[in-house]
Design a protein around this motif. Sequence first.
Motif, short mmCIF file in Angstrom:
data_model
loop_
_atom_site.label_atom_id
_atom_site.label_comp_id
_atom_site.label_asym_id
_atom_site.label_seq_id
_atom_site.Cartn_x
_atom_site.Cartn_y
_atom_site.Cartn_z
N GLU A 66 0.82 -1.23 0.00
CA GLU A 66 0.00 0.00 0.00
C GLU A 66 0.85 1.27 0.00
OE1 GLU A 66 -3.35 -2.15 2.87
OE2 GLU A 66 -2.24 -0.42 3.59
N GLY A 67 2.17 1.09 0.15
CA GLY A 67 3.07 2.25 0.15
C GLY A 67 3.36 2.81 1.53
N ASP A 68 3.01 2.07 2.58
CA ASP A 68 3.26 2.53 3.94
C ASP A 68 4.77 2.70 4.17
OD1 ASP A 68 2.51 2.96 6.80
OD2 ASP A 68 3.73 1.15 7.04
N PRO A 69 5.21 3.92 4.54
CA PRO A 69 6.65 4.18 4.65
C PRO A 69 7.34 3.29 5.70
CG PRO A 69 5.41 6.24 4.77
CD PRO A 69 4.41 5.13 4.82
N ALA A 70 6.68 3.02 6.83
CA ALA A 70 7.32 2.20 7.87
C ALA A 70 7.58 0.79 7.37
CB ALA A 70 6.43 2.17 9.12
N ALA A 71 6.59 0.21 6.69
CA ALA A 71 6.75 -1.15 6.17
C ALA A 71 7.81 -1.18 5.07
CB ALA A 71 5.41 -1.66 5.63
N LEU A 72 7.80 -0.16 4.22
CA LEU A 72 8.82 -0.09 3.16
C LEU A 72 10.22 -0.01 3.75
CD1 LEU A 72 7.05 2.27 0.59
CD2 LEU A 72 7.69 -0.12 0.22
N ARG A 73 10.33 0.74 4.86
CA ARG A 73 11.63 0.87 5.51
C ARG A 73 12.12 -0.49 6.03
NH1 ARG A 73 13.64 3.63 10.76
NH2 ARG A 73 12.98 1.52 11.26
N CYS A 74 11.19 -1.30 6.55
CA CYS A 74 11.56 -2.65 7.03
C CYS A 74 12.13 -3.47 5.88
CB CYS A 74 10.35 -3.36 7.62
SG CYS A 74 9.71 -2.59 9.11
N PHE A 75 11.48 -3.42 4.71
CA PHE A 75 11.99 -4.17 3.56
C PHE A 75 13.33 -3.61 3.09
CE2 PHE A 75 7.70 -5.97 3.01
CZ PHE A 75 8.06 -7.29 2.73
N GLN A 76 13.48 -2.27 3.17
CA GLN A 76 14.77 -1.67 2.79
C GLN A 76 15.89 -2.24 3.67
OE1 GLN A 76 15.88 0.57 0.56
NE2 GLN A 76 13.93 0.92 -0.46
N THR A 77 15.62 -2.29 4.97
CA THR A 77 16.64 -2.76 5.91
C THR A 77 16.98 -4.22 5.67
OG1 THR A 77 15.77 -1.20 7.53
CG2 THR A 77 17.19 -2.96 8.38
N VAL A 78 15.93 -5.06 5.63
CA VAL A 78 16.17 -6.51 5.50
C VAL A 78 16.69 -6.84 4.10
CG1 VAL A 78 15.00 -8.74 5.49
CG2 VAL A 78 14.56 -7.11 7.32
N GLY A 79 16.13 -6.20 3.07
CA GLY A 79 16.63 -6.39 1.71
C GLY A 79 18.08 -5.96 1.59
N GLY A 80 18.43 -4.89 2.29
CA GLY A 80 19.81 -4.41 2.28
C GLY A 80 20.77 -5.45 2.85
#
Length: 366
Positions: A224-238
């Motif tokens: 849905e574009g939720d910034p907090a959830a996207l940040r979690c994926f950024q961290t783990v994907g990183g």
Amino acid sequence: MLAIGVDVGGTKVAAGVVDEHGRIIAKLKRSTPAASPPLTEQAIADVVTKLLDGYEVTAIGLGAAGFVDAARATMLFAPNLAWRDEPLKQRVEERLGRPVVVENDANASAWAEARFGAARGYRDVMLVAVGTGIGAAIIIGGELYRGRWGIAGEPGHVRVVPDGRLCGCGNRGCWEQYASGNALVAEAREFAQRTPKGAMRLLQLGGGVPEGISGPEITQAATEGDPAALRCFQTVGGWLGQGLADLAAVLDPACFVIGGGVSEAGELLLDPARAAFERALTGRGHRPFAEIRVAQLGEDAGIVGAADLAREAVPSPLASGRPAGPARLRRSVFPARLRARLTRRLPSLLSLLSPGGVAPFGLRAP
Ligand SMILES: [Zn+2]
């Protein structure tokens, strides 16, 4: 030639009849009596017997979650099942009266993806299954690499953070504590605890409390574009991409296939992983980047791979009794995408040879 593949997991036994194109033409499932080795073996024999009833089958393969010995006969240790030094091949053969081939489940999945799925056409492939932890399998030169004792391919327990988070294996700072589904959930809950205002959507989906947030809620919020959830994926994907770069430093595969439950998030996970991979890769700029692709065969990969490996292990009736060698991927044309990539990079590679060109990592311009 049809073969049966069985995927033995901690919660369910799934079996299928698979043709030589990797298609499942019949499938059965039942729950795993995980606490009892004899009952688990009986459950395997039951589903196979049912499938044998309707089809002419040449080989039977079992893919199971655990450490399979190099002879592919004994289950040394299965974290989610009661098998400890269990002679699985012999026990199931006794019940079926037919030969079976035993394989680690990640190996079976990797084989299926390389033969029929996301890594079709590649001979140097690493499967990284991102689930609650991290599982993996390695294919080198078209053959599965099992290691001396059958236990190769456990990069989830490579230490990436000295004195980092405690891992189920007893060590600290293992990669799977940072790049797995568990890590994603821990990241989201921690954030919701610290900054409830910023995690409103996550909390809403999780029933109002941080402990209610799990993988599917994080994926939904991120979609849905939720910034907090996207940040979690950024961290783990990183963390995932950084680890893949470390693996590429050792193995230099052409293609990483990302499977496991978290891979269902697709590009939400793979985009940040690719970015981190390209930032961290040693010698970057002077070598092609490996493909990083999401697995294609989903939960069927274990069945398809176990069946195909068993088929390869059984001597063909046409081979005049010659014993079958190790399974090998058929050689295929040089993958078009890699070729395109190399051609694109050719000017910069050539510039290295010209005076004033930048010397690549570890090399000297003439
Ligand atoms: Zn560990």
